[in-house]
Design a protein around this motif. Sequence first.
Motif, PDB file in Angstrom:
ATOM      1  N   VAL A  98      -7.702 -26.135 -31.453  1.00 49.38           N
ATOM      2  CA  VAL A  98      -7.388 -24.894 -32.156  1.00 49.38           C
ATOM      3  C   VAL A  98      -8.669 -24.062 -32.200  1.00 49.38           C
ATOM      4  CG1 VAL A  98      -6.557 -23.847 -34.302  1.00 49.38           C
ATOM      5  CG2 VAL A  98      -5.693 -26.103 -33.604  1.00 49.38           C
ATOM      6  N   SER A  99      -8.585 -22.803 -31.797  1.00 48.86           N
ATOM      7  CA  SER A  99      -9.749 -21.921 -31.864  1.00 48.86           C
ATOM      8  C   SER A  99      -9.393 -20.671 -32.666  1.00 48.86           C
ATOM      9  CB  SER A  99     -10.237 -21.537 -30.470  1.00 48.86           C
ATOM     10  OG  SER A  99      -9.292 -20.728 -29.816  1.00 48.86           O
ATOM     11  N   TYR A 100     -10.438 -20.036 -33.207  1.00 46.48           N
ATOM     12  CA  TYR A 100     -10.275 -18.826 -34.011  1.00 46.48           C
ATOM     13  C   TYR A 100     -11.238 -17.757 -33.513  1.00 46.48           C
ATOM     14  CZ  TYR A 100      -7.900 -22.007 -37.160  1.00 46.48           C
ATOM     15  OH  TYR A 100      -7.033 -22.925 -37.681  1.00 46.48           O
ATOM     16  N   THR A 101     -10.742 -16.532 -33.453  1.00 50.22           N
ATOM     17  CA  THR A 101     -11.570 -15.383 -33.121  1.00 50.22           C
ATOM     18  C   THR A 101     -11.335 -14.316 -34.177  1.00 50.22           C
ATOM     19  OG1 THR A 101     -11.291 -15.860 -30.763  1.00 50.22           O
ATOM     20  CG2 THR A 101     -12.127 -13.684 -31.346  1.00 50.22           C
ATOM     21  N   GLU A 102     -12.412 -13.889 -34.817  1.00 50.50           N
ATOM     22  CA  GLU A 102     -12.335 -12.808 -35.797  1.00 50.50           C
ATOM     23  C   GLU A 102     -12.657 -11.503 -35.086  1.00 50.50           C
ATOM     24  OE1 GLU A 102     -15.230 -14.258 -38.585  1.00 50.50           O
ATOM     25  OE2 GLU A 102     -13.703 -15.372 -39.698  1.00 50.50           O
ATOM     26  N   ILE A 103     -11.806 -10.500 -35.268  1.00 54.97           N
ATOM     27  CA  ILE A 103     -11.928  -9.244 -34.530  1.00 54.97           C
ATOM     28  C   ILE A 103     -12.144  -8.089 -35.510  1.00 54.97           C
ATOM     29  CG2 ILE A 103     -10.707  -7.664 -32.984  1.00 54.97           C
ATOM     30  CD1 ILE A 103      -9.255 -10.176 -31.875  1.00 54.97           C
ATOM     31  N   ASP A 104     -13.179  -7.300 -35.235  1.00 55.80           N
ATOM     32  CA  ASP A 104     -13.482  -6.145 -36.086  1.00 55.80           C
ATOM     33  C   ASP A 104     -12.672  -4.909 -35.709  1.00 55.80           C
ATOM     34  OD1 ASP A 104     -15.430  -7.503 -37.600  1.00 55.80           O
ATOM     35  OD2 ASP A 104     -16.969  -7.074 -36.114  1.00 55.80           O
ATOM     36  N   ASN A 105     -12.354  -4.775 -34.436  1.00 52.20           N
ATOM     37  CA  ASN A 105     -11.607  -3.606 -33.958  1.00 52.20           C
ATOM     38  C   ASN A 105     -10.259  -4.062 -33.432  1.00 52.20           C
ATOM     39  OD1 ASN A 105     -13.713  -1.443 -34.192  1.00 52.20           O
ATOM     40  ND2 ASN A 105     -14.794  -2.945 -32.949  1.00 52.20           N
ATOM     41  N   TRP A 106      -9.201  -3.580 -34.062  1.00 57.80           N
ATOM     42  CA  TRP A 106      -7.854  -3.988 -33.696  1.00 57.80           C
ATOM     43  C   TRP A 106      -7.001  -2.739 -33.597  1.00 57.80           C
ATOM     44  CZ3 TRP A 106      -6.534  -9.400 -33.781  1.00 57.80           C
ATOM     45  CH2 TRP A 106      -5.204  -9.680 -33.437  1.00 57.80           C
ATOM     46  N   GLY A 107      -6.372  -2.557 -32.446  1.00 54.56           N
ATOM     47  CA  GLY A 107      -5.538  -1.382 -32.255  1.00 54.56           C
ATOM     48  C   GLY A 107      -4.074  -1.667 -32.485  1.00 54.56           C
ATOM     49  N   TRP A 108      -3.383  -0.684 -33.025  1.00 56.07           N
ATOM     50  CA  TRP A 108      -1.941  -0.771 -33.245  1.00 56.07           C
ATOM     51  C   TRP A 108      -1.402   0.644 -33.399  1.00 56.07           C
ATOM     52  CZ3 TRP A 108       0.736   0.530 -37.886  1.00 56.07           C
ATOM     53  CH2 TRP A 108       2.100   0.265 -37.850  1.00 56.07           C
ATOM     54  N   ASN A 109      -0.279   0.881 -32.797  1.00 59.26           N
ATOM     55  CA  ASN A 109       0.426   2.146 -32.975  1.00 59.26           C
ATOM     56  C   ASN A 109      -0.443   3.340 -32.545  1.00 59.26           C
ATOM     57  OD1 ASN A 109       2.683   3.679 -33.619  1.00 59.26           O
ATOM     58  ND2 ASN A 109       2.121   3.857 -35.779  1.00 59.26           N
ATOM     59  N   GLY A 110      -1.242   3.147 -31.496  1.00 62.48           N
ATOM     60  CA  GLY A 110      -2.045   4.237 -30.953  1.00 62.48           C
ATOM     61  C   GLY A 110      -3.366   4.491 -31.656  1.00 62.48           C
ATOM     62  N   ASN A 111      -3.704   3.676 -32.642  1.00 57.56           N
ATOM     63  CA  ASN A 111      -4.949   3.854 -33.391  1.00 57.56           C
ATOM     64  C   ASN A 111      -5.608   2.495 -33.653  1.00 57.56           C
ATOM     65  OD1 ASN A 111      -4.919   6.794 -34.057  1.00 57.56           O
ATOM     66  ND2 ASN A 111      -2.966   6.216 -34.989  1.00 57.56           N
ATOM     67  N   ASN A 112      -6.836   2.532 -34.106  1.00 56.86           N
ATOM     68  CA  ASN A 112      -7.531   1.307 -34.524  1.00 56.86           C
ATOM     69  C   ASN A 112      -7.643   1.272 -36.032  1.00 56.86           C
ATOM     70  OD1 ASN A 112      -7.872   0.378 -31.962  1.00 56.86           O
ATOM     71  ND2 ASN A 112      -9.988   1.050 -31.777  1.00 56.86           N
ATOM     72  N   PHE A 113      -7.639   0.051 -36.554  1.00 61.33           N
ATOM     73  CA  PHE A 113      -7.841  -0.121 -37.998  1.00 61.33           C
ATOM     74  C   PHE A 113      -9.322  -0.014 -38.311  1.00 61.33           C
ATOM     75  CE2 PHE A 113      -3.787  -2.197 -37.350  1.00 61.33           C
ATOM     76  CZ  PHE A 113      -3.063  -1.741 -38.413  1.00 61.33           C
TER      77      PHE A 113
END
Length: 113
Positions: A98-113
């Motif tokens: 099992v591996s985990y990756t934490e992501i600071d930039n995540w895109g959804w619905n044409g934008n990033n959070f």
Amino acid sequence: MPFIQTRTNKSISVDQEINIKSKLGEAITLIGKSESWLMLDFVPECNMYFKGDNSIDIAYIDVKLYGRADSNSYNAMTQAITKIINEELRIDPSNIYVSYTEIDNWGWNGNNF
């Protein structure tokens, strides 16, 4: 925004997939996320080797999430994932990564959070 990919050299039936989906939907709360944003990917019957052997049942579960979780939460999640995969696919826990990756930039619905 969690994404969980399950890769295994075993086949996965529709019933097993649905059961795993439901159980992961509950388990994701262990790392502070909810099923309402959970995306899953199942990749069965992969050509996989573990310890140089491709004749044993193995699985690799990759968890990506927007943001962070603490090590205790990850430990609880790993325990839950291992139990789910063992129960549903009958893969020995010693053959599950099992591996985990934490992501600071995540895109959804044409934008990033």
